[in-house]
Scaffold this active site. Structure first.
Site, PDB file in Angstrom:
ATOM      1  N   ASP A   1      -9.862  17.531 -14.831  1.00  0.00           N
ATOM      2  CA  ASP A   1     -10.111  16.142 -15.228  1.00  0.00           C
ATOM      3  C   ASP A   1      -9.925  16.080 -16.748  1.00  0.00           C
ATOM      4  O   ASP A   1     -10.698  16.671 -17.499  1.00  0.00           O
ATOM      5  CB  ASP A   1     -11.538  15.740 -14.828  1.00  0.00           C
ATOM      6  CG  ASP A   1     -11.865  14.282 -15.184  1.00  0.00           C
ATOM      7  OD1 ASP A   1     -11.239  13.743 -16.119  1.00  0.00           O
ATOM      8  OD2 ASP A   1     -12.754  13.702 -14.546  1.00  0.00           O
ATOM      9  N   LYS A  49     -10.247   4.292 -18.822  1.00  0.00           N
ATOM     10  CA  LYS A  49     -10.713   4.675 -20.150  1.00  0.00           C
ATOM     11  C   LYS A  49      -9.595   4.541 -21.192  1.00  0.00           C
ATOM     12  O   LYS A  49      -8.981   3.502 -21.277  1.00  0.00           O
ATOM     13  CB  LYS A  49     -11.289   6.085 -20.079  1.00  0.00           C
ATOM     14  CG  LYS A  49     -12.273   6.319 -18.915  1.00  0.00           C
ATOM     15  CD  LYS A  49     -13.485   5.417 -18.996  1.00  0.00           C
ATOM     16  CE  LYS A  49     -14.639   5.797 -18.100  1.00  0.00           C
ATOM     17  NZ  LYS A  49     -14.566   5.439 -16.716  1.00  0.00           N
ATOM     18  N   TYR A 108     -18.941  15.067 -15.328  1.00  0.00           N
ATOM     19  CA  TYR A 108     -19.340  13.689 -15.042  1.00  0.00           C
ATOM     20  C   TYR A 108     -20.220  13.668 -13.785  1.00  0.00           C
ATOM     21  O   TYR A 108     -19.882  14.300 -12.776  1.00  0.00           O
ATOM     22  CB  TYR A 108     -18.072  12.850 -14.845  1.00  0.00           C
ATOM     23  CG  TYR A 108     -18.321  11.420 -14.429  1.00  0.00           C
ATOM     24  CD1 TYR A 108     -19.213  10.609 -15.112  1.00  0.00           C
ATOM     25  CD2 TYR A 108     -17.635  10.880 -13.343  1.00  0.00           C
ATOM     26  CE1 TYR A 108     -19.430   9.294 -14.729  1.00  0.00           C
ATOM     27  CE2 TYR A 108     -17.836   9.562 -12.953  1.00  0.00           C
ATOM     28  CZ  TYR A 108     -18.745   8.776 -13.651  1.00  0.00           C
ATOM     29  OH  TYR A 108     -18.946   7.484 -13.268  1.00  0.00           O
ATOM     30  N   ARG A 156       0.830  -1.219   0.000  1.00  0.00           N
ATOM     31  CA  ARG A 156       0.000   0.000   0.000  1.00  0.00           C
ATOM     32  C   ARG A 156       0.858   1.261   0.000  1.00  0.00           C
ATOM     33  O   ARG A 156       0.402   2.347  -0.367  1.00  0.00           O
ATOM     34  CB  ARG A 156      -0.958  -0.021   1.209  1.00  0.00           C
ATOM     35  CG  ARG A 156      -1.902   1.172   1.287  1.00  0.00           C
ATOM     36  CD  ARG A 156      -3.070   0.945   2.245  1.00  0.00           C
ATOM     37  NE  ARG A 156      -2.683   0.267   3.459  1.00  0.00           N
ATOM     38  CZ  ARG A 156      -2.043   0.841   4.492  1.00  0.00           C
ATOM     39  NH1 ARG A 156      -1.735   2.118   4.460  1.00  0.00           N
ATOM     40  NH2 ARG A 156      -1.731   0.128   5.563  1.00  0.00           N
TER      41      ARG A 156
HETATM   42  N1  PLP Z   1     -13.971  11.384 -14.913  1.00  0.00           N
HETATM   43  C1  PLP Z   1     -14.726  11.222 -16.010  1.00  0.00           C
HETATM   44  C2  PLP Z   1     -14.811  12.336 -17.011  1.00  0.00           C
HETATM   45  C3  PLP Z   1     -15.441  10.035 -16.207  1.00  0.00           C
HETATM   46  O1  PLP Z   1     -16.197   9.911 -17.305  1.00  0.00           O
HETATM   47  C4  PLP Z   1     -15.350   9.013 -15.231  1.00  0.00           C
HETATM   48  C5  PLP Z   1     -16.076   7.743 -15.409  1.00  0.00           C
HETATM   49  O2  PLP Z   1     -16.786   7.543 -16.360  1.00  0.00           O
HETATM   50  C6  PLP Z   1     -14.553   9.232 -14.101  1.00  0.00           C
HETATM   51  C7  PLP Z   1     -13.873  10.417 -13.985  1.00  0.00           C
HETATM   52  C8  PLP Z   1     -14.449   8.187 -13.016  1.00  0.00           C
HETATM   53  O3  PLP Z   1     -13.596   7.162 -13.395  1.00  0.00           O
HETATM   54  P1  PLP Z   1     -13.676   5.681 -12.762  1.00  0.00           P
HETATM   55  O4  PLP Z   1     -14.911   5.045 -13.305  1.00  0.00           O
HETATM   56  O5  PLP Z   1     -12.409   5.025 -13.215  1.00  0.00           O
HETATM   57  O6  PLP Z   1     -13.736   5.833 -11.290  1.00  0.00           O
END
Ligand code: PLP
Length: 440
Positions: free
Chosen positions: A222, A247, A150, A97
């Protein structure tokens, strides 16, 4: 923090990359221009070497790819070196960890691709986002964020962080007066997501940086939708970049992970809190899968970006489509801004279907989704396969209806994550599904 495998090192490779090509910079006004084709090729040509070699650390056994180290604890040579390790005085691994060689190798590779001084990886994209905000801010602090983002991130800011005393004011990103009005004596950061999920709304990163700097705030971006193929907010002045590595970075829909990229000082603070403290650690096997995906990231993005721009144009011209949200289109309200701050327009898009075949927008959207055969009806994005989802009834169903509408998410909006299938096959699939929806 450790950034290399310990043990016998046979080879050290130092990769020096050429400076990045300039990118769009307003040069592409029409998506079918051959200039865009050339820009995609140049970006892929530049980035693909970094994706394969960038950030490589010396590896044991002459291995070309990082060995997967599953051991959770690491043996100390003696009491003295154990004591030194606990004081951070030697390069010893201690506990899974707190750090792992496979995970650390991925961090070094991702830092090269994102152009960051340092990277911490986390158990998911949400762990990266929540861990960053909880790790850097405390009760009484205040954040500013655009309304379009999101849904789970919005829920974090709207519902979960206030339980820890951290408030957020949501603004319309295109309106500078909104930003100023949102400012309080306790504001600590601006949080942006551009392009936004799922509306593809774009925030001006340079303006956000200027605003943040002039008020002593951090700018956190993000970059999941854009990916480092299309946009590098750190190079534009952002302090931290966050990703869902679930992704496009990994790209095969077989692993969940997150990325925090930025200065060593900030990243170490987030890592200490999120990974070591909250335990949102990325497993070594997941790190291996993300690194494997990373090697083909630029080539995958080149292809997906090319197909996305092609499909956006086809859908834009279709009479059954009300609007296509993709920054490559001159009709996108922020096409010029996208051209100015992105290297490419991305593989994500959304479109709104015209109510037809006796259905309302919601029903028509569902009919189109049910008639698709090549595109896969599933959440997530950035996969090799094209993914399509009806946002209002799935990913954004937790958002209150009025907030959803304020964020520009119409009932008939379908989000399309363009994958690597042939452009002609996807075109045929989409047009066939629209024809099927037209039938009563
Ligand atoms: N940020 C964006 C723009 C997303 O579309 C997503 C998930 O779809 C996330 C963050 C969160 O990612 P995770 O599903 O890996 O936790």
């Amino acid at each position: 923090m450790l950034h290399r495998f310990s043990g016998e090192v046979k080879r050290q490779q130092i990769i020096t990359c050429r400076p990045a090509p300039k990118g769009l910079h307003g040069k592409v006004s029409e998506v079918d221009s051959s200039a865009y084709e050339g820009i995609l090729r140049a970006r892929a040509e530049y980035l693909t070497t970094t994706c394969i070699h960038g950030g490589e650390q010396p590896l044991p056994y002459g291995a070309t790819d990082a060995p997967v180290v599953l051991s959770t604890a690491f043996r100390f040579d003696d009491a003295e070196s154990a004591a030194l390790a606990f004081q951070g005085g030697n390069e010893a691994w201690i506990y899974g960890r707190w750090g792992n060689p496979t995970v650390s190798h991925l961090e070094s590779r991702l830092a090269a691709v994102e152009g960051a001084e340092s990277v911490a990886v986390t158990s998911s994209g949400m762990a990266a986002i929540a861990g960053t905000l909880l790790g850097l801010f405390s009760a009484g602090d205040h954040l500013i964020a655009p309304v379009a983002m999101y849904a789970e991130s919005a829920r974090l800011l709207r519902e979960r962080l206030p339980r820890h005393g951290i408030g957020t004011t949501f603004v319309h990103a295109a309106n500078p007066d909104d930003w100023k009005a949102a400012l309080t004596a306790h504001t600590r950061a601006v949080y942006i997501e551009t392009p936004a999920n799922p509306t593809l709304a774009i925030t001006n990163i340079r303006d956000a940086v200027t605003f943040a700097r002039s008020h002593g705030l951090l700018l956190i971006a993000d970059n999941t939708f854009a990916t480092p193929f299309c946009q590098t907010p750190l190079a534009l002045g952002a302090d931290l970049v966050l990703h869902s590595a679930t992704k496009a970075l990994s790209g095969h829909g077989d692993v969940v992970g997150g990325v925090v990229a930025g200065s060593r000082l900030l990243v170490d603070r987030v890592r200490e809190y999120t990974v070591k403290g909250l335990g949102a650690v990325l497993p070594p096997l997941s790190a291996f899968l993300i690194e494997r995906g990373l090697r083909t990231f630029a080539l995958r993005q080149e292809q997906a970006n090319r197909t996305a721009a092609y499909l956006a144009k086809i859908l834009h011209a279709h009479s059954a489509i009300e609007v296509v949200h993709h920054p490559s289109l001159a009709s996108h309200p922020q096409h010029e801004l996208a051209s100015a701050q992105m290297f490419a327009f991305g593989s994500m898009m959304a479109f709104e279907v015209t109510p037809m075949g006796g259905c309302d927008a919601l029903g028509t959207g569902r009919k189109v989704i049910n008639a698709l055969r090549t595109a896969t009806h599933a959440v997530s994005l950035g996969d090799a396969r094209t993914l399509v989802v009806h946002s209002a009834s799935t990913t954004h169903s937790t958002m209150p209806a009025e907030t959803r509408r304020a964020a520009g998410i119409a009932d008939g909006l379908l989000r399309l994550s363009v994958g690597l299938e042939g452009a002609a096959a996807l075109e045929q699939d989409l047009l066939g599904a629209l024809d099927a929806a037209l039938a009563p």
